[in-house]
Design an enzyme around this catalytic site. Structure first.
Site, mmCIF file in Angstrom:
data_model
loop_
_atom_site.group_PDB
_atom_site.id
_atom_site.type_symbol
_atom_site.label_atom_id
_atom_site.label_comp_id
_atom_site.label_asym_id
_atom_site.label_seq_id
_atom_site.Cartn_x
_atom_site.Cartn_y
_atom_site.Cartn_z
ATOM 1 N N GLY A 112 38.506 52.066 63.045
ATOM 2 C CA GLY A 112 37.652 50.905 62.812
ATOM 3 C C GLY A 112 38.277 49.608 63.285
ATOM 4 C CB SER A 113 37.542 46.169 62.168
ATOM 5 O OG SER A 113 36.149 46.382 62.173
#
Lengths: 96, 568
Positions: free
Chosen positions: B289-290
């Site tokens: 993810g981020s």
């Protein structure tokens, strides 16, 4: 009997006794060495067990609850400061 | 004629007798000499044999004759970086049988079964009936008390041998890293396997012997415990199915802690087969993810065309084929690169990747070592799962950490290089293998590294930063959140996520990197009903840092929210 034969026989018998005595002593010493080695091994094995037991007793998951029960807690930034001259502490000049 | 004949005999006889006596005397001397020689040879050989036995010693011979074939291996102790014991060898009795000497198989199986209930009676009966065999292990490594009870049964044909068994006094602590050994005390996984492969272990004769120099790891027992304890607490608070965390020296790659929960007991190697007990630090790959945006921004800054204040139009969603990528919380206005990072804008990250192009994006990830399989001392790392090609969709998704799965330890190593000033690090568990004085190859420029430090710190220190719940007063924490939806049946599942937080501290001159992952956390009351990393992984990382920073001797200092930045 020829004196040479007598002396040779004497030499043979005495050296046999000497050899037997030496071999007996060697065996005794070997037995002592083996016994000492066994004791050393036993001691070494005991040390290994004790070391493992000490590590087991000092494991953090056991120490932490005990420490917390004593009212101890991890250090915070409020408890750390630069070293200051003793005179400043006395006069109350340090106020963190 | 007769007389003459007799006379002739008489005259010849003295000669003949003399010659016969001569012959006899001659033969007699030879015989005596032969016998004497034989006796001398006999005595000589006896003397020689005596001398040989006296010098070589006959006891060894006896020992080798009674030595059974099976043997265990001597392993060195494993210590943490402070010299505290993690694993050691201890002697334990092992039971064996000599079927030839066993008198009654029924009696042995029945009475032994009473003391050792987990013994398979059918199997025991079968092996004991093979009287050609002279040595069969019945039970290896049993507690001395049980051994005494078996001994007290007084069954003929059964005997004990002391063997070395591996003991892990800290139970599950660092279980995944340590790995385990097999029944012969040989390493089969983790550090134990690495010891066999690199240092080598010697077979023993059961007696405790000098196991050589202990192996010193980079792990810190206190840090490892703090990480495991906080992860366990987070799993309970956020009802997560699993958790993982690591602490790495950001310059040398030395691992101070690596934990994957549910944990593993090294003395129960069978536990490793349970899928939920997989080593999540290096045995599994995840779309992170981020937190990948750290790399995307670093790549953009390295490209030279982008600065932290470059403005990107993130108001419109990005489209790629049938996919539409939009931001979770759109700000509704164009954002600078700094804001893209702090607001964690997927659109902004996608735009940055598209501006660089697929070749540069791939080359950058390659340079950071994320495209090739990696190895650590604790064994091979699960190879990264890469998109088959870097098209527009893949470029955008990889920019915000989807469509590409890597093992957390591999990602941590790449990020450490971005944050430590720009030099490559290789994660290691063996103390002294990596040298701080000889930094690795330069991967990103010092300016880029400094800019990323500023961004990570701002993301924690500013009010709108997603990582603000990770802040620890005095320790200048910087970090990035990541919430990745987990792939499941029929695509990504919105409510089942991997929440991650990558942090480093103190951010003015980073020393340690902390990575926390929570698997499938629930939106509990503590997380205000959300599953976002800012609500669960970030505060967990904060709690970890608050506990480990004093242990690691990091000096707390006045907060430095705004660092002197190389690039604005």
């Amino acid at each position: 009997m020829h004196p040479l034969t007598v002396s040779a026989a004497f030499l043979a018998i005495s050296s046999a006794f000497l050899l037997y005595g030496l071999s007996y002593d060697t065996r005794q010493l070997e037995a002592r060495v083996a016994a000492e080695e066994r004791r050393a091994e036993l001691a070494r094995s005991d040390i290994a067990v004790l070391k493992a037991e000490r590590a087991h007793l000092a494991r953090p998951s056991r120490i932490e609850p005990l420490a917390r029960a004593q009212g101890l807690a991890p250090l915070t930034d409020k408890q750390v400061t630069d070293s200051v001259p003793a005179s400043d502490i006395r006069t109350g000049a340090v106020n963190r | 004629m007769k007389g003459a004949a007799r006379g002739g005999r008489q005259t010849r006889s003295p000669e003949l007798a003399r010659s016969r006596a001569d012959i006899l005397r001659g033969t007699g001397g030879l015989r005596t000499r032969l016998v004497m020689l034989g006796i001398a040879f006999l005595f000589g050989s006896i003397a020689l044999q005596l001398a040989r036995l006296a010098t070589t010693g006959g006891l060894d011979m006896v020992a080798t004759l009674t030595e059974p074939v099976a043997r265990s291996y001597v392993r060195p102790d494993i210590l943490d970086r402070g010299g505290r014991l993690l694993a050691t060898d201890i002697e334990m009795p092992s039971l064996y049988a000599d079927p030839f000497l066993v008198q009654s198989i029924d009696e042995v199986t029945e009475r032994l079964g009473g003391v050792l209930p987990d013994l398979n009676e059918g199997e025991l009966r079968r092996t004991l009936s093979d009287r050609n065999r002279r040595f069969i292990w019945l039970k290896r490594g049993m507690p001395p008390k049980v051994a005494q009870r078996v001994h007290d049964l007084g069954l003929p044909g059964l005997d004990f041998r002391t063997e070395l068994r591996r003991a892990y006094p800290l139970e599950r602590l660092a279980g995944h890293v340590l790995g385990s050994v097999n029944v012969d005390n040989r390493g089969i996984s983790g550090i134990e396997r690495a010891i066999d492969d690199t240092i080598g272990v010697e077979p023993s004769h059961g007696a405790a012997s000098n196991a050589g120099t202990p192996v010193r790891l980079t792990l810190d027992l206190g840090v490892q415990h703090a990480v495991e304890d906080e992860l366990l607490g987070a799993m309970t608070r956020f009802e997560a199915k699993g958790a993982a965390g690591l602490v790495m020296d950001i310059r040398t790659g030395e691992m101070l802690a690596a934990s994957s929960l549910p944990g593993l007991d090294p003395s129960q190697p069978g536990e490793a087969l349970a899928p939920e007990r997989l080593d999540k630090i290096q045995g599994g790959t995840y779309e992170l993810g981020s937190i990948f945006k750290i790399l995307t921004v670093a790549m953009a800054l390295e490209g030279g065309n982008t600065k932290l204040d470059t403005v990107l139009d993130v108001t419109k969603p990005l489209t790629a084929g049938r996919f539409t990528i939009k931001d979770l919380h759109s700000s509704g206005r164009p954002l600078t690169v700094s804001e893209v990072f702090i607001h964690s804008s997927n659109v902004g990250s996608g735009l940055l990747a598209l501006a660089e192009g697929p070749d540069k994006q791939k080359a950058f990830l390659e340079k950071l070592g994320l495209m090739t399989p990696m190895r650590t001392d604790a064994g091979p790392v699960a190879p990264p799962q890469l998109p088959p090609r870097f098209g527009r969709v893949e470029q955008i998704t990889v920019a915000y950490g989807h469509g590409m799965a890597v093992a957390p330890i591999q990602f941590a190593a790449a990020t450490a290089a971005v944050l430590n000033g720009g030099t490559a690090v290789t994660p290691t568990y063996f103390r002294g293998r990596n040298d701080a004085a000889t930094p690795g190859a330069r991967l990103v420029s010092a300016e880029t590294s400094n800019s990323l430090r500023v961004l990570l710190r701002r993301n924690v220190s500013e009010r709108e930063g997603t990582g603000r719940r990770a802040d620890v007063p005095g320790y200048r924490v910087g970090g990035k959140t990541g919430t990745a939806e987990m792939p499941g049946r029929g695509g990504y599942q919105e409510k089942s996520v991997v929440a991650s937080f990558l942090a480093a501290f103190p951010m003015d001159a980073p020393q340690y990197l902390v990575l926390v992952l929570l698997f499938e956390p629930k939106g509990t009351a503590e997380a205000d009903g959300e599953v976002l990393a800012g609500r669960n992984a970030a505060p967990t990382a904060g709690r970890v840092i608050a506990r480990i920073a004093p242990l690691l001797g990091v000096k707390p200092d006045g907060d430095v929210a705004q660092l002197p930045a190389g690039t604005p």
